[in-house]
Structure formats: structure tokens, C-alpha cells
Design a protein around this motif. Structure first.
Motif, PDB file in Angstrom:
ATOM      1  N   THR A   1       0.809  -1.220   0.000  1.00  0.00           N
ATOM      2  CA  THR A   1       0.000   0.000   0.000  1.00  0.00           C
ATOM      3  C   THR A   1       0.843   1.272   0.000  1.00  0.00           C
ATOM      4  N   PHE A   2       0.375   2.268  -0.748  1.00  0.00           N
ATOM      5  CA  PHE A   2       0.947   3.619  -0.668  1.00  0.00           C
ATOM      6  C   PHE A   2       0.141   4.393   0.373  1.00  0.00           C
ATOM      7  N   PHE A   3       0.805   4.830   1.410  1.00  0.00           N
ATOM      8  CA  PHE A   3       0.098   5.617   2.428  1.00  0.00           C
ATOM      9  C   PHE A   3       0.263   7.107   2.142  1.00  0.00           C
ATOM     10  N   VAL A   4      -0.843   7.837   2.267  1.00  0.00           N
ATOM     11  CA  VAL A   4      -0.786   9.284   2.110  1.00  0.00           C
ATOM     12  C   VAL A   4      -0.471   9.893   3.473  1.00  0.00           C
ATOM     13  N   LYS A   5      -0.983   9.231   4.514  1.00  0.00           N
ATOM     14  CA  LYS A   5      -0.877   9.770   5.868  1.00  0.00           C
ATOM     15  C   LYS A   5      -1.105   8.595   6.819  1.00  0.00           C
ATOM     16  N   THR A   6      -0.476   8.640   7.994  1.00  0.00           N
ATOM     17  CA  THR A   6      -0.766   7.575   8.957  1.00  0.00           C
ATOM     18  C   THR A   6      -1.402   8.163  10.222  1.00  0.00           C
ATOM     19  N   GLN A   7      -2.113   7.288  10.929  1.00  0.00           N
ATOM     20  CA  GLN A   7      -2.803   7.641  12.192  1.00  0.00           C
ATOM     21  C   GLN A   7      -3.659   8.884  12.109  1.00  0.00           C
ATOM     22  N   PRO A   8      -4.862   8.845  11.629  1.00  0.00           N
ATOM     23  CA  PRO A   8      -5.468   7.672  11.021  1.00  0.00           C
ATOM     24  C   PRO A   8      -4.916   7.441   9.610  1.00  0.00           C
ATOM     25  N   ASP A   9      -4.911   6.169   9.196  1.00  0.00           N
ATOM     26  CA  ASP A   9      -4.326   5.834   7.905  1.00  0.00           C
ATOM     27  C   ASP A   9      -5.191   6.307   6.742  1.00  0.00           C
ATOM     28  N   ILE A  10      -4.571   7.082   5.862  1.00  0.00           N
ATOM     29  CA  ILE A  10      -5.214   7.492   4.620  1.00  0.00           C
ATOM     30  C   ILE A  10      -4.305   6.980   3.519  1.00  0.00           C
ATOM     31  N   LEU A  11      -4.878   6.321   2.515  1.00  0.00           N
ATOM     32  CA  LEU A  11      -4.043   5.625   1.538  1.00  0.00           C
ATOM     33  C   LEU A  11      -4.615   5.724   0.125  1.00  0.00           C
ATOM     34  N   LEU A  12      -3.801   5.326  -0.846  1.00  0.00           N
ATOM     35  CA  LEU A  12      -4.314   5.229  -2.214  1.00  0.00           C
ATOM     36  C   LEU A  12      -4.968   3.858  -2.315  1.00  0.00           C
ATOM     37  N   ARG A  13      -6.196   3.803  -2.787  1.00  0.00           N
ATOM     38  CA  ARG A  13      -6.916   2.518  -2.754  1.00  0.00           C
ATOM     39  C   ARG A  13      -6.139   1.453  -3.520  1.00  0.00           C
ATOM     40  N   THR A  14      -6.129   0.246  -2.977  1.00  0.00           N
ATOM     41  CA  THR A  14      -5.380  -0.839  -3.614  1.00  0.00           C
ATOM     42  C   THR A  14      -6.284  -1.683  -4.498  1.00  0.00           C
TER      43      THR A  14
END
Ligand code: PHE
Length: 333
Positions: A149-162
């Protein structure tokens, strides 16, 4: 005076300089001793201090526009001046065409639409719940490794959908069965780029939820789809598989054979190429999305469009779809 300078700025910007003669005339009109810029500066001297502030700034802007224009013209040799500066010239006959990935995606969408599915879409940037948690993939679940996964931000996790399964989670959470939808879209995985994999690709995922939906309904639908798409002669097989959000799960393969070296390599010597994953939606996923798991059941499936496009067009390297090389794209006109 400000309005006058503004008009001169527009004139300077829009002036078409197609030859050295044009360039000389432009210089004479704007930048020579008796030219516009100088005469504006002479008038400027007679203004009050307050007026000088605004007007001075604008005259300098006009001067800069003119100087930049001349600099640009000089940087181009006089021989190709015409071709570079005439932006109104018609281009060659290539007028562009639909990208092969869009073409395949449209064809697949049309087949599912003809079978009663409607299209739904959702965001490419997702939260952990919609991409993972709601799909039976809690934190630290080993199956998360399947989808780097590519994370945009952590805690809370925001990511590029897989995967576009996230769209289905959103759809199920917002509506009640019967649901019969497909979700085409771009997805992202942190994978090494090769002839078979890319960090960005496209998927179409499908979802059907209603009363009494069975595995055989899904198998029928996917066979009908494959025959419509690849032709009646296509040879298919279902193979047991594992996905955290479906139970039982399967994969569907197309038989290519091993006669050519390319097919041998693509199918790793087996002759079979996997084209989609599928299965009965796990009841836990239904209840995560506020759907009554006692009353309803359903199936889901997902396929990678690049892989299907490679198969359909006989393209051996997936990277070609991302390079926008016209000589490659022209073949699909
Ligand atoms: N979401 C899975 C993937 O991206 C594909 C899939 C969808 C599998 C639905 C089963 C059911 O790999």
C-alpha cells in the motif's frame, strides 16, 4: 494611464513575430528610444508620487514582456521561426484516439451493463476502513501484504486505494439490496514495475447482492462475460483461491496454451492465465456494511484491465500502456 499600459501589454503579448523583420518592427515600436516604453517613462516623470507607484510597476511589466518576447525570438534560429511561433498552424493528420485501456474498460462495462449491472464510482484516496477493515482485513492481517500500500498519511491511515472493492463497501453501506453494480477505476500498489506489474493499474470489480444468490449464479455470469468478451471458443476454468472478503473464493483462468514462447512465459509454462478473482461475499463483510447477512447473500469479482488488454491485443509488456508513445497508441485507432 494604467488602462493605456494594460492595452499595450496585451498588444505586446499577442504580437505575432514570424520573421526577423517582424522582430525589428516590434522592437522599434516598443523598445526604441522613441518607442512606447520610453515615452511612457517620460510621462511617468511628471506624475505625483502616489501615481508613480502603480504606474511605474506597470511600465516595468510592459518592458519585461517586450524584452522576454525578443529574447525568446532570438533563441530560435530565423530558419524555424515560422514553424515555432505560428501556434495556429494545423497539426499533422493524427487526431488522437481512445486509449486502449479506456477502450477495453468501455467494452467490459458495456457487457456488464447489458447483463443488468450499473456503474458506481468512489474516491482514489481512501481510509483504512473502506479499503481494508470492512473487507475483513484487520490491522496486521497477513493478507494485507498481498496489496502493498501507498500511504498518504498515517494515524489515522489514509491511503491510495489498492482495489476498487472500497467502492463496493461504500455502495453497500449506502444502499440496500438488490445491488448489482460494477466499479471501474484506477488503483495503486507499491510494486516493482515490470512487464507484468505496475504501481498504477485499472480494475473493474463487480458486486451482486440479493436474496438466494448462489455460487453457480456467479459462475454462470462470469462464463457469459468471458464468452461475450473473448468469443465463444474461449477455454475457461475455475480454480479455488483465497480472498479475505469472500468465502468460498475462486480465480478464473483463460487457456492460452504454450505453443509460442511468449505464451509459455506469460503462463509460466502452464498454458493458463488468471484473469479474475471472485467469490461469495463473506457474511461478516455484509454486516460491516449494514446489510442483513441472514436475509441476503451475494458474490463479488474483480479483474485487472491491463492484463485483459494484454490478452486481447497480444501486448507482451504492460508498461507500454503507460508510456503514451504515439507509435504504440496509433495501432488501436
Ligand atoms: N479485490 C481483489 C483484488 O484486488 C479482487 C477480488 C474482488 C477478488 C472481489 C474477489 C472478489 O485482488
Amino acid at each position: 494611464m494604467l488602462e493605456e499600459i494594460r492595452i499595450y501589454c496585451l498588444e505586446a503579448k499577442d504580437s505575432s513575430i514570424k520573421s526577423n523583420k517582424d522582430a525589428e518592427a516590434f522592437k522599434k515600436r516598443f523598445l526604441s528610444k522613441s518607442g512606447i516604453v520610453n515615452s511612457l517613462f517620460l510621462r511617468f516623470k511628471k506624475l505625483s508620487n502616489d501615481e508613480k507607484k502603480a504606474v511605474g510597476k506597470d511600465i516595468n511589466l510592459l518592458k519585461k514582456i517586450c524584452q522576454d518576447k525578443i529574447k525568446f525570438v532570438k533563441s530560435i534560429s530565423s530558419s524555424n521561426l515560422n514553424s515555432v511561433l505560428d501556434l495556429t498552424r494545423p497539426t499533422s493528420n493524427f487526431t488522437g484516439s481512445t486509449h486502449p485501456i479506456t477502450k477495453i474498460s468501455n467494452q467490459i462495462n458495456e457487457i456488464f451493463k447489458s447483463l443488468g449491472f450499473y456503474i458506481s464510482s468512489g474516491p482514489e484516496i481512501e481510509d483504512d476502513w473502506h479499503n481494508f477493515e470492512a473487507l475483513n482485513l484487520p490491522k496486521n492481517h497477513p493478507a494485507r501484504d498481498m496489496q502493498d500500500t501507498f500511504f498518504v498519511k498515517t494515524q489515522p491511515d489514509i491511503l491510495l486505494r489498492t482495489h476498487t472493492s472500497s467502492v463496493q463497501v461504500r455502495h453497500m453501506s449506502e444502499s440496500q439490496p438488490p445491488i448489482r453494480t460494477i466499479s471501474p477505476g484506477r488503483v495503486f500498489r507499491n510494486e516493482a514495475i515490470s512487464s507484468r506489474a505496475h504501481c498504477i493499474f485499472h480494475q473493474i470489480e463487480g458486486l451482486y447482492i440479493d436474496e438466494n444468490v448462489s455460487f453457480i449464479d456467479m459462475k454462470n455470469l462470469l462464463f457469459v462475460f468471458a464468452k461475450k468478451f473473448f468469443g465463444n471458443d474461449v477455454v475457461l476454468r475455475f480454480r479455488p483461491s483465497y480472498f479475505p472478503f469472500t468465502e468460498p473464493s475462486a480465480e478464473m483462468d483463460v487457456f492460452l496454451g504454450t505453443e509460442t514462447l511468449a505464451d509459455y512465459r506469460l503462463t509460466k509454462g502452464t498454458g493458463w492465465l488468471e484473469i479474475l478473482g471472485c467469490g461469495m461475499v463473506d457474511p461478516k463483510v455484509l454486516s460491516n456494511c449494514s446489510i442483513d447477512q441472514e436475509k441476503y447473500s451475494g458474490y463479488a469479482f474483480g479483474m485487472g484491465i491491463e492484463r485483459i488488454a494484454m490478452l486481447k491485443y497480444g501486448v507482451k509488456d504492460l508498461r507500454l500502456f503507460f508510456e503514451n508513445d504515439l507509435s504504440f497508441l496509433k495501432q488501436f485507432n
